[in-house]
Motif scaffolding. Structure first.
Motif, mmCIF file in Angstrom:
data_model
loop_
_atom_site.group_PDB
_atom_site.id
_atom_site.type_symbol
_atom_site.label_atom_id
_atom_site.label_comp_id
_atom_site.label_asym_id
_atom_site.label_seq_id
_atom_site.Cartn_x
_atom_site.Cartn_y
_atom_site.Cartn_z
ATOM 1 N N CYS A 194 -3.983 -0.079 5.810
ATOM 2 C CA CYS A 194 -4.692 0.588 6.890
ATOM 3 C C CYS A 194 -4.844 2.069 6.562
ATOM 4 O O CYS A 194 -3.839 2.774 6.397
ATOM 5 N N CYS A 238 -9.540 -1.041 7.032
ATOM 6 C CA CYS A 238 -8.550 -1.809 6.270
ATOM 7 C C CYS A 238 -9.131 -2.172 4.920
ATOM 8 O O CYS A 238 -10.303 -2.560 4.810
ATOM 9 N N LEU A 291 0.798 -2.939 4.488
ATOM 10 C CA LEU A 291 1.358 -3.911 5.414
ATOM 11 C C LEU A 291 2.007 -5.098 4.719
ATOM 12 O O LEU A 291 2.296 -6.096 5.370
ATOM 13 N N VAL A 308 -5.775 -8.420 10.326
ATOM 14 C CA VAL A 308 -5.120 -7.162 10.700
ATOM 15 C C VAL A 308 -6.088 -6.328 11.530
ATOM 16 O O VAL A 308 -7.271 -6.194 11.191
ATOM 17 N N CYS A 334 -6.209 -2.586 12.398
ATOM 18 C CA CYS A 334 -5.570 -1.306 12.075
ATOM 19 C C CYS A 334 -5.451 -0.391 13.281
ATOM 20 O O CYS A 334 -4.663 0.561 13.264
ATOM 21 N N ILE A 383 -1.728 -1.422 14.997
ATOM 22 C CA ILE A 383 -0.501 -1.678 14.202
ATOM 23 C C ILE A 383 0.617 -0.767 14.649
ATOM 24 O O ILE A 383 0.413 0.330 15.150
ATOM 25 N N ASP A 384 1.801 -1.275 14.449
ATOM 26 C CA ASP A 384 3.014 -0.468 14.710
ATOM 27 C C ASP A 384 3.179 0.540 13.594
ATOM 28 O O ASP A 384 2.634 0.375 12.487
ATOM 29 N N ALA A 435 4.690 -3.368 7.333
ATOM 30 C CA ALA A 435 4.947 -4.798 7.417
ATOM 31 C C ALA A 435 5.804 -5.256 6.272
ATOM 32 O O ALA A 435 5.813 -4.664 5.201
ATOM 33 N N LEU A 487 7.758 -7.593 12.666
ATOM 34 C CA LEU A 487 6.374 -7.970 12.382
ATOM 35 C C LEU A 487 5.895 -9.030 13.363
ATOM 36 O O LEU A 487 4.731 -9.057 13.773
ATOM 37 N N PHE A 497 4.729 -7.429 16.496
ATOM 38 C CA PHE A 497 3.448 -6.768 16.298
ATOM 39 C C PHE A 497 2.288 -7.764 16.420
ATOM 40 O O PHE A 497 1.299 -7.552 17.125
ATOM 41 N N THR A 534 -0.988 -8.465 18.981
ATOM 42 C CA THR A 534 -2.352 -8.427 18.455
ATOM 43 C C THR A 534 -3.117 -9.703 18.791
ATOM 44 O O THR A 534 -4.259 -9.683 19.239
#
Length: 918
Positions: A824, A830, A846, A855, A857, A860-861, A865, A879, A882, A886
């Protein structure tokens, strides 16, 4: 003036000639002593006349004595002069060229112009009694022996009662106790049965041939033997009580008015010399010659005269019989033996103060209750196991070993239940060889402990099971206790030494316990110069045991179960020195334990070569060493020492030498302790690059560099100096020390020969770049980093590869493509990139094999990952959380396992799409 004979000159000249093979054929100086002339440049072959001396390559000034000088005997003594001066001297009678006087006695008692001393030196038989006087000059002038005249007319002249030209004292058997000895006849001797120094044949001659006014009676039967003597003939049988077996024909047995001396000589007097004493016998003296045997079959034998016994045969004492001393006497002889052959067979003193001085061997089983003085050639040996292995030789009377030996063999038992002392300082020893020895109470009921005071060794040889028990007794001043022998290995071949019940052992030298030896000390004290426990030796110190070492305590084994230093015991070190300068480590304790740390429950104090009390006596010194790997040595350090209690008396010093010492649950460090101090020696690098272990002050005195507390020489004292380098400590300060010291201080060693100026301790030490095999165009190979290899156009074969495992004739393997994953970027887009490429673009990677297709972007945390290919197909919890947010919109809407499987499936599909595009 006396004239020198031609024979004398020839003898002297022959003795003066000494030409070696190496000198023959050379030129040099030639002295012709007879004429007092000297020439140089003379060949050795031309200097071989009577009285000539030659020095190869020498000059006339090199001769000593000077050329022409010799020793000249005169009636008043020896002078050094020329031959002519000796001849013209009215007192001169013997001249020898090229000789100094050197204290020569020129006495010429028989007037044959030869000094007596030189005659005796050439033929010792001319002076049979070795008194420095020719026999022919010593015999009384009244002798009518052929070959006279004889010359002794005044003073102490020797008797020659049989007129054969030999002094009587030289013809009498050597073991006579007659006054005036020693005597010198060993074969073909004249008998002197009553030990008065007069041959029997002369002693019974009524004409008194020796003129001393004393003549022995020979009236019972004119046999040439004094009446007080009885000689065995064995003419009737073997019994002592048979008169017909004796000359004169009466049975010898002392009465108030008659005293008898007995001679049994089978080689001369009788066809049989096997005599059985079938009654109690009391006589003044006894001679057993050659192979004669006297058996006390039905009676005891008592000697009540001072002349004692000469034994070259065998006195056999069966069970229940005894050989007794009613007065003090000596047992002499060559090869003689007294054998005790039963548990109640006995040698005893029946009169208080009666002492038997023994010079022969006593052996067997029974009891010695006599006041015995065993001489240098005497051995007391327990060597008959008897029925049911009950063979015990008990020494119950006070015994002195004048260099004699005590021996136990053949499963017999030697029981010492009285005091035995060693008197002359020779090699008294105790040997136990497949037998049992006990020193101590032995049932005698005495209040004082019995003791053996010797000066030789104690050997326990394990040819069979050998045991030695010191039970309420004392062993003093022996040079060595040798327990076991490495050459014996069978299970029944073992030597066991037990010291019990308040006993005391004092050893002037070492106590060596070999592989098949056992030493157990129970409530007793043992002091020795050194204690050495070999590999496989068994050692036990139980309650109340106290050991004192005046040297080293060495543990050479690796089996902790064979070592037991139980509570209530003590090991103390005495003496030693702390002088500067590589002083020999004469007071050392081997560190043999595994280092489990200080905790009492961690195993350090259990089955770990641990001690109960460790003590250093007042003003004593002890150094810890690790000379042997006892199976507990770590790869980068030393074995440790454990004790329950540590005692340092006033002025005592303990040197740790970098070795860990734990006492009572605490690690002992340098500083004051008790009445003494603990010092941790350190490596000291001397100007000649030698390394010794020293305290810092001593190192400075020696001009060396002290390398810091805890530092060690490369391999012990006296080895090469260890490497030094910069060490970054936890507080980011820097010191120059050895790697071992740096580790001991929890520091980070920056490499040999590095300096503090060259390192930055505020920054962690960078990890070294990996290296591998690098093949150059000429086919050679070396180890280097990938960058250095490829920069030079060479072929790199991968990290951690070695030149020994690559073939430079083959091409290097191609680079392995780095795995891809979702990256990201800062604009929330991405891209599928490698981790390195993602980092280079300031993106957030990730995980390997993740993909942009799944994914978002924007959501994301911040945490990267995990790599989904590196572990379980189920993702970690972070993960998972996360992707639940999502995919499901709300936290926790989908199970983590299901999400993980979905992601894995998506990753696999993405990889398939890539393969199709390829």
């Amino acid at each position: 003036m006396r004239i020198v004979t031609t024979a004398s000159i020839m003898l002297a000249a022959a003795a003066a000639l000494s030409l070696s093979n190496s000198a023959f054929g050379q030129t040099g100086a030639c002295c012709r002593d007879l004429f007092g002339t000297c020439d140089t440049g003379i060949a050795a072959a031309d200097c071989m006349g009577v009285g000539d001396r030659f020095i190869a390559g020498g000059t006339c000034d090199d001769f000593s004595p000077p050329c022409g000088i010799g020793r000249c005997c005169t009636t008043t003594g020896c002078v050094e002069s020329t031959r002519v001066e000796c001849i013209v001297n009215p007192d001169g009678f013997y001249w020898r060229p090229g000789q100094f006087c050197d204290g020569l006695d020129c006495t010429d008692c028989d007037g044959n112009f030869q000094p007596d001393a030189l005659e005796i030196a050439a033929d010792a038989s001319l002076d049979c009694n070795a008194n420095g006087v020719l026999d022919r000059c010593e015999i009384d002038a009244g002798s009518t022996a052929p070959g006279g005249p004889y010359f002794c007319t005044t003073g102490d002249c020797a008797m020659d009662c049989n007129n054969n030209g030999i002094p009587d004292e030289c013809e009498i058997y050597e073991f006579t106790s007659a006054p005036g000895g020693p005597y010198f006849c060993t074969t073909g001797c004249d008998p002197d049965c009553n030990n008065n120094g007069i041959p029997d044949a002369c002693d019974v001659d009524p004409t008194d041939p020796d003129g001393d006014g004393s003549v022995s009676d020979d009236i019972l039967a004119p046999i040439g033997v004094p009446d007080e003597c009885r000689r065995w003939t064995g003419a009737v049988n073997d019994l002592w009580s048979e008169p017909g077996n004796w000359l004169p024909p009466t049975v010898p047995n002392n009465t108030m008015t008659e005293q008898y001396s007995v001679v049994i000589d089978g080689s001369i007097d009788a066809p049989s010399a096997n005599v059985e004493a079938d009654e109690d016998v009391t006589i003044s003296s006894l001679v057993l010659r050659d192979n004669s045997v006297l058996t006390l079959s039905l009676g005891d034998l008592t000697l009540d005269g001072i002349d004692g016994m000469v034994n070259e045969g065998l006195l056999l004492i069966p069970d229940g019989r005894g050989f007794r001393a009613a007065t003090s006497f000596t047992i002499r002889g060559d090869g003689g033996l007294i054998r005790l052959a039963g548990e109640s067979a006995q040698i005893a003193s029946i009169t208080p103060g009666a002492i038997i001085s023994n010079e022969i061997e006593i052996q067997g089983r029974g009891m010695i209750s006599a006041n015995l003085r065993n001489a240098v050639m005497g051995t007391i040996s327990a060597n008959d196991a008897g029925p049911a292995n009950s063979g015990t030789l008990l020494i119950a009377g006070p015994t002195t070993l004048n260099n004699g030996n005590l021996v136990a063999r053949l499963r017999a038992t030697l029981l010492i239940a009285t005091d035995i002392s060693e008197e002359l300082g020779g090699m008294s020893s105790i040997l136990a060889d497949g037998a049992n020895v006990t020193v101590g109470d032995g049932g005698d009921g005495g209040d004082d402990p019995d003791s053996v005071d010797g000066c030789g060794p104690i050997f326990l040889k394990p040819t069979d099971l050998t045991t030695f028990k010191l039970d309420r007794g004392r062993l003093l001043n022996f040079t060595l206790w040798e327990i076991g022998d490495d050459s014996f290995t069978l299970p029944n071949q073992r030597a066991v030494f037990n010291v019990l019940n308040g006993s005391t052992g004092v050893v002037a030298g070492p106590v060596n316990v070999r592989r098949n030896g056992t030493l157990t000390i129970d409530n007793s004290q043992v002091a020795a110069q050194t204690f050495v426990l070999d590999n496989g030796a068994t050692f036990g110190a139980t309650a109340g045991a106290a050991l004192t070492a005046r040297g080293r305590f060495v543990i050479g084994g690796s089996d902790e179960t064979l070592f037991d230093f139980a509570p209530g015991t003590s090991l103390a070190f005495e003496g030693g020195t702390t002088a500067c300068g590589n002083t020999p480590w004469d007071r050392t304790l081997e560190a043999a334990s595994r280092n489990f740390g200080a905790a009492t429950g961690g195993g350090g104090y259990d089955n770990n070569f641990d001690f109960a009390e460790l003590k250093i006596a007042a003003n004593g010194v002890l150094q810890l060493v690790d000379e042997f790997d006892n199976g507990n040595r770590p790869l980068d350090g030393f074995e440790a020492v454990y004790c329950d209690t540590l005692v340092l008396e006033t002025g005592a010093t303990l040197f740790l030498n970098g070795i860990s010492l734990f006492a009572g649950g605490q690690q002992i460090s340098a500083g004051p302790f008790g009445g003494g101090q603990v010092v941790d020696r350190q490596a000291c690098c001397l100007p000649d690059s030698r390394c010794v272990m020293e305290i810092a002050d001593c190192c400075a005195v020696m001009g060396g560099d002290a390398l810091g507390d805890g530092s060690q020489c490369n391999s012990g004292g006296g080895s090469a100096c260890p490497p030094l380098g910069a060490c970054c400590l936890a507080d980011q300060t820097c010191v120059i020390v050895t790697p071992a010291v740096c580790i001991s201080r929890s520091g980070e060693y920056r490499g040999d020969a590095t300096t503090c100026a060259s390192v930055d301790c505020s920054e962690p030490q960078p990890s070294p770049l990996p290296q591998g095999a690098c093949c150059i165009s000429d086919g050679s190979c070396n180890l280097t980093t990938e960058a250095d290899c490829t920069d030079g156009g060479a072929s790199y074969f991968g990290d951690d590869s070695t030149c020994g495992n690559v073939d430079c004739s083959l091409p290097a393997p191609g680079p392995v493509a780095a795995p891809l994953g979702a990256c990201c970027l800062a604009n929330l887009t991405c891209m599928d990139l490698s981790s390195a490429d993602c980092t280079a673009m300031n993106g957030e990677y990730l995980g390997s094999n993740s993909n942009c297709g799944i994914v978002d972007c924007a959501n994301i945390d911040s945490a990267p990952a995990a790599d989904v290919t590196s572990g379980s197909p189920l993702l970690d919890e972070a993960l998972c959380r996360f992707f639940r947010q999502t995919l499901c919109g709300i936290p926790g809407c989908a199970p983590c396992g299901a999400v993980s499987l979905m992601l894995t499936f998506a990753g696999i599909r993405r990889m398939r799409r890539r393969r199709r595009r390829r």
